[in-house]
Enzyme design. Structure first.
Site, PDB file in Angstrom:
ATOM      1  N   LYS A 113      38.962  -2.821 -74.590  1.00 46.60           N
ATOM      2  CA  LYS A 113      38.027  -2.844 -75.712  1.00 46.60           C
ATOM      3  C   LYS A 113      38.194  -4.155 -76.470  1.00 46.60           C
ATOM      4  O   LYS A 113      39.302  -4.684 -76.499  1.00 46.60           O
ATOM      5  CB  LYS A 113      38.215  -1.669 -76.663  1.00 46.60           C
ATOM      6  CG  LYS A 113      39.637  -1.300 -77.037  1.00 46.60           C
ATOM      7  CD  LYS A 113      40.485  -2.121 -77.909  1.00 46.60           C
ATOM      8  CE  LYS A 113      40.047  -2.716 -79.184  1.00 46.60           C
ATOM      9  NZ  LYS A 113      41.215  -3.269 -79.953  1.00 46.60           N
ATOM     10  N   SER A 173      47.402 -14.005 -63.456  1.00 48.49           N
ATOM     11  CA  SER A 173      47.956 -14.499 -64.708  1.00 48.49           C
ATOM     12  C   SER A 173      48.203 -15.987 -64.613  1.00 48.49           C
ATOM     13  O   SER A 173      48.631 -16.487 -63.572  1.00 48.49           O
ATOM     14  CB  SER A 173      49.273 -13.781 -65.014  1.00 48.49           C
ATOM     15  OG  SER A 173      49.918 -14.420 -66.088  1.00 48.49           O
ATOM     16  N   ARG A 174      47.956 -16.679 -65.717  1.00 46.59           N
ATOM     17  CA  ARG A 174      48.219 -18.114 -65.761  1.00 46.59           C
ATOM     18  C   ARG A 174      49.688 -18.372 -66.039  1.00 46.59           C
ATOM     19  O   ARG A 174      50.165 -19.484 -65.889  1.00 46.59           O
ATOM     20  CB  ARG A 174      47.344 -18.762 -66.840  1.00 46.59           C
ATOM     21  CG  ARG A 174      45.846 -18.530 -66.599  1.00 46.59           C
ATOM     22  CD  ARG A 174      45.042 -18.663 -67.867  1.00 46.59           C
ATOM     23  NE  ARG A 174      45.659 -17.942 -68.956  1.00 46.59           N
ATOM     24  CZ  ARG A 174      45.404 -18.153 -70.238  1.00 46.59           C
ATOM     25  NH1 ARG A 174      44.525 -19.055 -70.579  1.00 46.59           N
ATOM     26  NH2 ARG A 174      46.026 -17.460 -71.166  1.00 46.59           N
ATOM     27  N   ILE A 179      49.200  -6.049 -74.245  1.00 47.78           N
ATOM     28  CA  ILE A 179      48.757  -4.695 -73.918  1.00 47.78           C
ATOM     29  C   ILE A 179      48.982  -4.370 -72.440  1.00 47.78           C
ATOM     30  O   ILE A 179      49.235  -3.212 -72.080  1.00 47.78           O
ATOM     31  CB  ILE A 179      47.278  -4.461 -74.338  1.00 47.78           C
ATOM     32  CG1 ILE A 179      46.965  -2.967 -74.407  1.00 47.78           C
ATOM     33  CG2 ILE A 179      46.303  -5.184 -73.422  1.00 47.78           C
ATOM     34  CD1 ILE A 179      47.760  -2.200 -75.425  1.00 47.78           C
ATOM     35  N   ASP A 236      39.081  -5.737 -84.701  1.00 46.69           N
ATOM     36  CA  ASP A 236      39.804  -5.495 -83.434  1.00 46.69           C
ATOM     37  C   ASP A 236      40.489  -4.125 -83.486  1.00 46.69           C
ATOM     38  O   ASP A 236      40.266  -3.304 -82.591  1.00 46.69           O
ATOM     39  CB  ASP A 236      40.797  -6.623 -83.128  1.00 46.69           C
ATOM     40  CG  ASP A 236      41.557  -6.344 -81.852  1.00 46.69           C
ATOM     41  OD1 ASP A 236      40.972  -6.496 -80.766  1.00 46.69           O
ATOM     42  OD2 ASP A 236      42.735  -5.919 -81.927  1.00 46.69           O
TER      43      ASP A 236
END
Ligand code: NAP
Length: 307
Positions: free
Chosen positions: A89, A35-36, A13, A167
């Protein structure tokens, strides 16, 4: 004033929606990513939120685009560091987590925005206005999509806290709670759990209220072929239909709105407005219905799900 934003979690997303929405908003600047695994060309990148918070006191806004399970820990760090916060969300994996975040944001005197992107679909304001002066006889949500197409390989949706079919279903409930001119509460639900998974693949919900409102929802993740994100409303003055998740609206079969998707652009415009006004927007009503469904829902076991 231009607000510098750090975006956390460079996944589906973030890439599809958050990055273009921030980049195209002249009042916002994508100043860092956390970010990993990934980075964005030309943007400072940090492997952990702690590092970003330490290194960039100039960045006052954090946007979390990570799954719900790790979100609370990230949110607490950002709020404790005094940063304004925008949440994908659902705003948490439990209601108690959400209330704890709300309390912390108030204590820290920062903006907290629980986003519900579907509320920003093009037909929602006109639909809300149209329904406000009518008597609603029946309100039916049908949200049926192919989980393999929209969540390929995403194990988190099947893990506790990932919500399963809720979801996407919570998006429909976020529209319902926005456009219905009255409150409803869940009074019955059935949830279908694949025998090898911890979250449901399908659900049916019934809502009511003191005036015996007739509101129902069907969510299903096993729909192949055409996808359905519809709401059908029967009223005393005609029938309204929302389709494509709110991109289209028709009344008595005549198309009134058929627009393009600006949901995330609108979300970031709202965040900018909240920052300017030093306000929060933290409506938990869609989440309350989902938590009630897990509390009241009759559970059945169905065929195992494999990607
Ligand atoms: P995703 O691609 O599976 O994950 C997003 C990113 O979150 C990952 O790339 C990873 O970022 C980070 N992440 C994943 N697991 C983590 C963990 N355990 N700890 C810390 N970070 C973790 O998910 P998504 O589809 O983007 O969804 C993220 C949120 O957006 C969800 O709440 C979802 O409901 C919401 N959403 C998704 C869509 C959609 O179409 N996918 C639409 C609207 C809303 P790094 O590898 O960069 O660390």
């Amino acid at each position: 004033m231009v607000h510098k934003i750090a975006l956390v979690g460079i996944g589906k997303i973030a890439i599809d929606q958050h990055i273009p929405a921030i980049t195209n908003n002249p009042n916002l600047e994508l100043s860092a990513t956390v970010s990993r695994n990934a980075s964005v060309d030309g943007v400072d990148s940090y492997a952990t939120l702690d590092e970003m918070l330490e290194a960039r006191p100039d960045i006052k806004v954090v946007s979390l685009a990570i799954p719900p399970q790790p979100r609370f820990d990230y949110a607490v760090k950002a709020l404790k560091a005094g940063r304004h916060l925008m949440l994908e969300k659902p705003p948490g994996q439990s209601l108690a987590e959400c209330y704890a975040l709300e309390k912390l944001a108030i204590e820290k005197n920062v903006t907290l925005f629980a986003t519900w992107h579907s509320r920003y679909a093009v037909s929602i304001p006109a639909t809300k206005e149209w329904l406000s002066s009518r008597t609603i006889k029946r309100f039916q949500i049908t949200w049926k999509e192919d989980v393999r197409r929209w969540h390929p390989g995403q194990e988190w949706v099947w893990s506790p806290g990932g919500l399963g079919v809720f979801d996407p279903g919570i998006n429909a409930l976020s529209i319902m709670t926005e456009i219905l001119p009255f409150a409803v509460h869940l009074n019955a639900a059935t949830l279908e759990f694949p025998s090898n998974r911890d979250t449901p693949i399908a659900a049916k919900l019934s809502f009511t209220n003191a005036d015996r409102a007739n509101v129902e929802a069907v969510f299903d993740w096993r729909q192949e072929g055409p996808q359905t994100w519809d709401i059908d409303v029967e009223t005393d003055q005609g029938d309204l239909k929302i389709s494509s998740g709110g991109a289209k609206m028709s009344i008595d079969g005549n198309v009134r709105i058929d627009g393009s998707d600006h949901e995330y652009a609108n979300l970031y415009t709202q965040m900018d407005g909240l920052l300017q006004a030093h306000k929060s927007d933290f409506d938990l009503s869609p989440m309350i219905h989902v938590c009630d469904a897990f509390a009241l829902g009759k559970r059945t076991t169905v065929a195992p799900f494999h990607f």
